[in-house]
Design a protein around this motif. Structure first.
Motif, PDB file in Angstrom:
ATOM      1  N   GLN A 483      10.434  53.631  64.293  1.00 13.37           N
ATOM      2  CA  GLN A 483      11.859  52.723  64.124  1.00 13.37           C
ATOM      3  C   GLN A 483      12.502  51.709  63.183  1.00 13.37           C
ATOM      4  N   SER A 484      10.840  50.876  63.026  1.00 10.66           N
ATOM      5  CA  SER A 484      10.574  49.803  62.043  1.00 10.66           C
ATOM      6  C   SER A 484      10.671  50.459  60.506  1.00 10.66           C
ATOM      7  N   VAL A 485      12.323  49.521  60.050  1.00 11.36           N
ATOM      8  CA  VAL A 485      12.396  50.692  57.945  1.00 11.36           C
ATOM      9  C   VAL A 485      10.545  49.699  57.945  1.00 11.36           C
ATOM     10  N   GLN A 486      10.076  49.438  58.079  1.00 18.70           N
ATOM     11  CA  GLN A 486       8.089  48.766  57.042  1.00 18.70           C
ATOM     12  C   GLN A 486       8.016  50.096  57.057  1.00 18.70           C
ATOM     13  N   VAL A 487       7.963  50.550  58.394  1.00 19.10           N
ATOM     14  CA  VAL A 487       6.966  51.658  58.074  1.00 19.10           C
ATOM     15  C   VAL A 487       7.773  52.687  57.461  1.00 19.10           C
ATOM     16  N   GLN A 488       9.525  52.819  58.313  1.00 20.70           N
ATOM     17  CA  GLN A 488       9.242  54.166  57.153  1.00 20.70           C
ATOM     18  C   GLN A 488       9.977  53.029  55.499  1.00 20.70           C
ATOM     19  N   GLY A 489       9.689  52.547  54.808  1.00 22.78           N
ATOM     20  CA  GLY A 489       9.529  52.144  53.390  1.00 22.78           C
ATOM     21  C   GLY A 489       8.091  52.434  53.168  1.00 22.78           C
ATOM     22  N   CYS A 490       7.148  52.290  53.815  1.00 19.42           N
ATOM     23  CA  CYS A 490       5.780  52.512  53.619  1.00 19.42           C
ATOM     24  C   CYS A 490       5.694  54.308  53.819  1.00 19.42           C
ATOM     25  N   PHE A 491       6.559  54.833  54.295  1.00 19.90           N
ATOM     26  CA  PHE A 491       6.422  56.593  54.348  1.00 19.90           C
ATOM     27  C   PHE A 491       7.456  56.790  52.976  1.00 19.90           C
ATOM     28  N   ALA A 492       8.135  56.150  51.892  1.00 21.96           N
ATOM     29  CA  ALA A 492       8.667  56.671  51.340  1.00 21.96           C
ATOM     30  C   ALA A 492       7.796  56.070  50.306  1.00 21.96           C
ATOM     31  N   GLN A 493       7.187  54.852  50.379  1.00 25.81           N
ATOM     32  CA  GLN A 493       6.821  54.682  49.264  1.00 25.81           C
ATOM     33  C   GLN A 493       5.750  55.449  48.542  1.00 25.81           C
ATOM     34  N   ALA A 494       4.334  56.235  50.346  1.00 29.95           N
ATOM     35  CA  ALA A 494       3.631  57.085  49.922  1.00 29.95           C
ATOM     36  C   ALA A 494       4.228  58.975  49.624  1.00 29.95           C
ATOM     37  N   ALA A 495       5.594  59.033  49.873  1.00 28.36           N
ATOM     38  CA  ALA A 495       5.913  60.006  49.081  1.00 28.36           C
ATOM     39  C   ALA A 495       5.824  59.552  47.686  1.00 28.36           C
ATOM     40  N   LEU A 496       6.414  58.723  47.613  1.00 22.02           N
ATOM     41  CA  LEU A 496       6.847  58.851  45.963  1.00 22.02           C
ATOM     42  C   LEU A 496       5.808  59.151  45.029  1.00 22.02           C
ATOM     43  N   SER A 497       5.264  58.158  45.688  1.00 20.97           N
ATOM     44  CA  SER A 497       3.487  58.480  44.815  1.00 20.97           C
ATOM     45  C   SER A 497       2.678  60.223  45.629  1.00 20.97           C
ATOM     46  N   TRP A 498       3.022  59.685  46.015  1.00 20.70           N
ATOM     47  CA  TRP A 498       2.213  61.986  46.070  1.00 20.70           C
ATOM     48  C   TRP A 498       3.462  62.645  45.259  1.00 20.70           C
ATOM     49  N   SER A 499       4.777  62.183  44.954  1.00 21.31           N
ATOM     50  CA  SER A 499       5.209  63.591  43.621  1.00 21.31           C
ATOM     51  C   SER A 499       4.881  62.983  42.611  1.00 21.31           C
ATOM     52  N   LEU A 500       4.071  61.463  42.992  1.00 19.82           N
ATOM     53  CA  LEU A 500       4.097  60.744  41.173  1.00 19.82           C
ATOM     54  C   LEU A 500       2.436  62.260  40.791  1.00 19.82           C
ATOM     55  N   GLY A 501       1.114  62.177  41.866  1.00 24.19           N
ATOM     56  CA  GLY A 501       0.184  61.926  42.095  1.00 24.19           C
ATOM     57  C   GLY A 501      -0.583  61.086  41.916  1.00 24.19           C
ATOM     58  N   ARG A 502       0.205  59.632  42.139  1.00 23.96           N
ATOM     59  CA  ARG A 502      -0.475  58.349  41.342  1.00 23.96           C
ATOM     60  C   ARG A 502       0.005  57.409  41.885  1.00 23.96           C
ATOM     61  N   ARG A 503      -0.309  55.927  42.567  1.00 12.01           N
ATOM     62  CA  ARG A 503       0.081  54.952  42.667  1.00 12.01           C
ATOM     63  C   ARG A 503       1.282  54.567  41.367  1.00 12.01           C
ATOM     64  N   LEU A 504       2.428  53.557  42.328  1.00  7.12           N
ATOM     65  CA  LEU A 504       3.869  53.184  41.703  1.00  7.12           C
ATOM     66  C   LEU A 504       3.887  52.204  40.354  1.00  7.12           C
ATOM     67  N   VAL A 505       4.118  51.963  39.311  1.00 11.94           N
ATOM     68  CA  VAL A 505       3.833  51.290  39.008  1.00 11.94           C
ATOM     69  C   VAL A 505       5.688  50.654  38.482  1.00 11.94           C
ATOM     70  N   LYS A 506       5.690  49.352  37.800  1.00 16.30           N
ATOM     71  CA  LYS A 506       6.972  48.970  37.507  1.00 16.30           C
ATOM     72  C   LYS A 506       7.931  49.846  36.693  1.00 16.30           C
ATOM     73  N   GLU A 507       7.880  51.031  36.143  1.00 17.41           N
ATOM     74  CA  GLU A 507       8.810  51.762  35.419  1.00 17.41           C
ATOM     75  C   GLU A 507       9.204  52.738  36.532  1.00 17.41           C
ATOM     76  N   ASP A 508       8.691  52.461  37.691  1.00 14.73           N
ATOM     77  CA  ASP A 508       9.191  53.701  38.827  1.00 14.73           C
ATOM     78  C   ASP A 508      10.311  52.875  39.802  1.00 14.73           C
ATOM     79  N   ASN A 509      10.237  51.628  39.029  1.00 17.87           N
ATOM     80  CA  ASN A 509      11.615  50.627  40.444  1.00 17.87           C
ATOM     81  C   ASN A 509      12.659  51.418  40.656  1.00 17.87           C
TER      82      ASN A 509
END
Lengths: 549, 480
Positions: A483-509
């Motif tokens: 139920q934690s929005v932080q955990v949900q957001g953390c998953f979303a960040q992982a999913a975005l990184s997964w789709s890009l094959g890399r960790r995030l940068v400011k250009e991904d804002n």
């Protein structure tokens, strides 16, 4: 700007609403640090135009184009970053991996050559046979390499085909060589996202139609584009966000798509690699011989049930849905065993709910021979809460206080780290999370009592970026995390990184804002997060590799 | 070290040289005797590699699951052969707890030195095995069945010392097989008068075609790598250079002299050197690797033993390896050598460093040998590694709590080669021995069964035991 009216219009730059018109591209979100995301965002990415196919992607791709799957373990294992899902952007094969790769490919092609030759339906002789096989080889190569062949490549393929003559022995060799050639080709082993320059957007490049279809296909299925997706390459249809989402919806509901989502979830949970077989024999004795494989299949099935078969595809359902008690994998660890202090088996207290209590996941975060509350606690804090945890200072282990006889496991763990305020303070960030999982042994059995015979004390509370999280059992911890929005957001960040094959940068804002919005709006709907990533305009572009001219 | 030519098989030098000259003539006949699976089958071969003193660690080459394992640093040179290998740890020396020694149960160098024979040691000599090692068992049968090649075994090696890992019982009394350590002398024995080509015209044509196919494949792949690298600009150079240059090397290797299909060419003679000089150890090993590969490709022999150092070796490496110098230890030896460091406790960081250097060196030499087997094509048109098994075992192991030297429990083993599809490779197998002397009995049985597997691989399918170990059958977990 001709944005359609919708929630995302509030954010202007966000493409979470499907259907903005491509002639009205959103203004880029400034590449500065964002504040107020639902999880503690960190920019740690290093963009690259090259991305190595993971072993899961290799196996799926090869199965898709041949109908047979090679052994995943025959390929070189990817080097992993410490935290988060496997990211292969900027990762290339090193010298010692190439021969292993060659052997893996060679064995596979030898095994499947007869079936593939039969599939060509070429039954001529001499030049006629070579012409027929050449036609097959060209089409097959272009499918595998995900591009049209260059003229000189066609000529080299002809050289490979030179000894075909209609005899089984020679034709088999030729087919084997064609398969080996294309599966060993870097164009197959890597994906590239080079793109073309976009006026007035330095460092951002528009993906070509092939690159875009490939990105969408691998995210959705871990395989190269199918015929329907390839058809969009000539029309440029995937530039349209609605089309991309429609194609994603089609692909993700296929068996391949469900498996791809399962791999993403298990990667996020650090449980995509087999680990049950590494446990000490005293824990694995009595389990079925193929338990490691069946546990993985069981975890896949649990994920599919939670995300595809229910009313919502949220993390809440993933973390709170009852595990199927009739599943042989669950039953093997849940049945009552042992005597006295060693009694194991699920009880009402166990309340084995949610993926975090699945043997596949528990085994991934336990040591070979014993409980590991600190290991699992650190993992949960770093990977599910996206919170940083500092490594222990030098010599910390040596400073730990010795166990006190008669104390419970938890009491002794707490005693160990009570040597200083610094130790206690650091461990307070993650140790309570691990203590909630103390009753589980390395393969996921639940011990009825602590080794001292005392009842378990599993309650705890930790401070997080989004506020305190309290729990009194692994079940309530799982539910609160879901139920934690932080955990949900953390998953979303992982999913975005997964789709890009890399960790995030400011250009991904722009994408970051979009997934943050959808997490808050949908209570962490996994499929909706993925749709948002696909729909975002950023999905059609790439941040150029740092040394790419 | 004596430079005399050693002929462990009882063949006189004169006969061997005559045999060498006849090899080209005989080879097709010998191959026919070997070929049981069809006209293109290669004869089976075994290379037994011995390294002295053990690694002084219980962990062995790998840890993890059977298929999901990590190679430990000291064995990392073998990573490139991972797919064709079975890595084993936690075995015991052959016959641990079963075979006798001079004072009750054998242990230390005495038991470890019998790792290839399983006979235990003589009552009056704790380092002398009571019976013959498996290379001799295999060689006798190959000779009896007229499929031995010209030299029934090749016994070569590095280093020097009093006690050797392989033994014969030619006259009834066990004797150590002193390996030839001079590549030049080894060449003279096999190739000085060698005239044959070792392959029929048809076989050569078939092998040449196979080689041409490999070149075509690598040509296609290389071009793609270069194009992709170029399309990525500077990033491609940074990321793909190693991948592409490795592919180029693989293609180039196919064109090297001596790596031509069904080559069996007469190799050049290694130069005259003082081959016992530790500074020449790399050249010495390289020369032996060339000779082993060509001997097998020419079918001059199918049974090779290679000793990376004799029992309890005081062997040294070239200075560039940086082996620290040990003070004089209770065994009386000292200096930058292997054995004295095994008499130093592991709390001394230089002990660990020395063990790392030597174990890594041994692993690298085995890896280089396998490289050669992979790039040398035999008369059947396939790389030697397809039909050649390489078994590397050590004399000693280690223990997790007390990792002092001379422990015959937790002995590592590495088996490389798929054995024409018989062996299920790319795996790690963990035995039951966790150290100690003489080590877990079942771990010693596993080692003995491993040897039986090698004997049976060479066609001796009615041989189910080795020495006095009492085992009855091969190590079944090795097979597909």
């Amino acid at each position: 700007m001709k944005h359609r009216v919708g929630l995302c219009a509030l954010l202007g730059a966000i493409a979470a609403c499907y259907g903005y018109e491509e002639d009205a591209l959103p203004e880029p979100v400034p590449a500065t640090a964002l504040e107020g995301t639902s999880w503690p965002l960190r920019y740690e990415g290093s963009p690259s135009s090259l991305r190595r196919l993971s072993r899961d992607e290799l196996v799926t791709s090869m199965r898709e184009v041949t109908g047979a799957a090679p052994s995943r373990t025959s390929f070189p294992a990817e080097p992993r970053q410490v935290d988060g899902p496997l990211l292969t952007g900027g990762l290339a094969y090193i010298a010692t991996e190439v021969p292993t790769l060659q052997t893996a490919v060679s064995e596979f092609t030898t095994a499947i050559a007869p079936k593939m030759l039969s599939g060509t339906a070429c039954k001529s002789t001499a030049q006629g046979q070579r012409d027929c096989l050449q036609k097959w080889a060209l089409a097959f190569s272009e499918r595998v390499l995900r591009r049209t062949l260059r003229v000189d490549e066609g000529a080299k393929l002809q050289a490979v085909l030179a000894s075909a003559d209609g005899t089984v022995a020679n034709d088999l060799s030729v087919v084997e060589d064609v398969l080996t050639s294309v599966f060993l080709s870097p164009s197959f082993l890597y994906r590239t996202e080079i793109g073309t320059p976009i006026p007035n957007r330095a460092g951002i490049r528009k993906l070509t139609a092939i690159e875009l279809s490939t990105r969408l296909s691998f995210l959705s299925t871990m395989a190269p584009p199918d015929a329907a997706l390839r058809a969009f390459v000539s029309t440029g249809g995937l530039d349209d966000a609605q089309t991309r989402v429609r194609e994603f919806n089609r692909l993700v509901r296929s068996d391949l798509g469900k498996r791809a989502v399962s791999v993403l979830v298990l990667e996020w949970l650090g449980a995509n690699e087999p680990s049950l077989g590494k446990k000490s024999a005293k824990y694995t004795d009595g389990l079925p011989q193929d338990y490691e494989n069946t546990a993985r299949l069981s975890a896949d099935a649990s994920i599919v049930r939670a995300l595809f078969d229910g009313k919502s595809a949220t993390l809440a359902s993933l973390f709170s849905q009852n595990l199927d008690a009739s599943d042989p994998v669950i039953a093997a660890v849940a049945r009552m065993q042992g005597m006295g202090a060693t009694v194991t088996g699920d009880t009402a207290e166990t309340a084995r709910t949610g993926l975090l209590m699945h043997p596949q996941v528990l085994a991934a975060h336990t040591k070979e021979d014993g409980v590991s509350p600190f290991q699992i606690g650190v993992f949960l804090r770093k990977n599910l809460l996206c919170e940083a945890v500092s490594p222990p200072p030098p010599g910390a282990t040596a400073k730990a206080l010795p166990d006190v006889p008669g104390q419970s496991m938890r009491e002794n763990f707490e005693h160990k780290v009570s040597v200083s305020g610094e130790c206690k303070g650091c461990h307070a960030q993650f140790a309570p999370l691990g203590y909630a999982f103390l009753p589980f042994d390395p393969v996921g059995r639940w011990f009825a009592r602590d080794v001292t015979g005392k009842a378990w004390d599993l309650k705890g509370s930790i401070d997080t970026y989004s506020g305190p999280i309290s729990f009194d059992s692994p079940k309530s911890l799982s539910q609160n995390f879901g139920q934690s929005v932080q955990v949900q957001g953390c998953f979303a960040q992982a999913a975005l990184s997964w789709s890009l094959g890399r960790r995030l940068v400011k250009e991904d804002n722009a994408s970051i804002l979009a997934i943050d919005e959808v997490v808050k709006r949908t209570n962490g709907d996994v499929l909706e997060v993925l749709r948002t990533i696909v729909a975002a305009h950023d999905f059609t572009t790439a941040v150029a590799g740092k040394v790419n001219p | 070290m004596s430079s005399k030519i050693v002929l462990p098989c009882g063949i006189s030098r004169r006969n061997l040289l005559v045999g060498s000259a006849l090899a080209g003539l005989l080879a097709p006949v010998l191959r026919m005797r070997d070929a049981q699976a069809g006209p293109t089958s290669a004869p089976r071969r075994v290379i037994l590699v011995f390294s002295p003193n053990g690694p002084m660690t219980a962990a062995g080459p790998a840890s993890g699951t059977e298929t999901g394992f990590t190679l430990h640093d000291w064995w990392k040179p073998l990573e490139r052969h991972r797919a064709e290998s079975i890595f084993m740890s936690h075995l015991s020396s052959t016959g641990a707890g079963i075979v006798p020694g001079p004072q009750g149960l054998a242990e230390g160098h005495g038991l470890g030195g019998g790792c290839f024979n399983g006979h235990g040691t003589m009552p009056n000599d704790e380092y002398m095995a009571r019976g013959e090692s498996i290379d001799q068992v295999i060689a006798k049968r190959l000779v009896a069945e007229n499929r031995a090649g010209v030299a029934r075994t090749l016994a070569w090696g590095l280093g020097s010392g009093s006690y050797d890992a392989f033994t014969s019982t030619g006259s009834g009394t066990p004797k150590p097989i002193v390996p030839q350590v001079s590549p030049e002398e080894a060449w003279k024995a096999l190739f000085a008068t060698f005239t044959g080509t070792g392959a029929t015209a048809e076989q050569k044509a078939r092998a040449a075609a196979a080689l041409a196919r490999k070149k075509s494949v690598l040509d296609f792949v290389n071009q793609d790598c270069a194009a992709l690298k170029s399309s990525l600009g500077a990033e491609g150079t940074r990321l793909l250079d190693e991948h592409c240059s490795t592919l180029r090397s693989m293609e180039k290797n196919l064109s090297l002299p001596g790596v031509t299909a069904g080559s069996c060419t007469k190799p050049p003679s290694p130069p005259t050197r003082s081959w016992t000089d530790p500074e020449l150890v790399d050249q010495q090993m390289g020369a032996f690797n060339d000779l082993i590969a060509m001997s097998l490709a020419c079918e001059l022999s199918h049974m090779v033993t290679f000793q990376l150092g004799p029992l309890g070796a005081r062997n040294r490496l070239a200075a560039r390896y940086g082996v620290p110098s040990s003070s004089t230890v209770d065994s009386g030896d000292s200096g930058p050598a292997h054995h004295p460091w095994t008499h130093q406790p592991k709390t001394n960081t230089n002990t660990v460093l020395a063990m790392k250097i030597f174990t890594t060196f041994y692993a690298e030499q085995v890896a280089l040998l396998v490289d050669k087997l992979k790039t040398t094509i035999d008369a059947s048109g396939k790389p030697l590694i397809d039909s050649t098994m390489v078994l590397w075992i050590s004399e000693l192991g280690g223990a997790p709590g007390n990792e002092n030297a001379h422990i015959t429990g937790s002995v590592p083993a590495v088996l490389i080669g798929k054995g024409q599809g018989l062996f299920k490779t790319g795996r790690y197998l963990k035995g039951p021995s966790n150290g100690g002397n003489p080590g877990n009995v079942d771990g010693g049985r596993m080692m003995a069964q491993l040897l039986v597997s090698m004997v049976q691989y060479m066609g001796l399918t009615n041989v189910n035991t080795v020495g006095a170990t009492g085992v009855n059958g091969p190590l079944t977990s090795l097979y597909v």
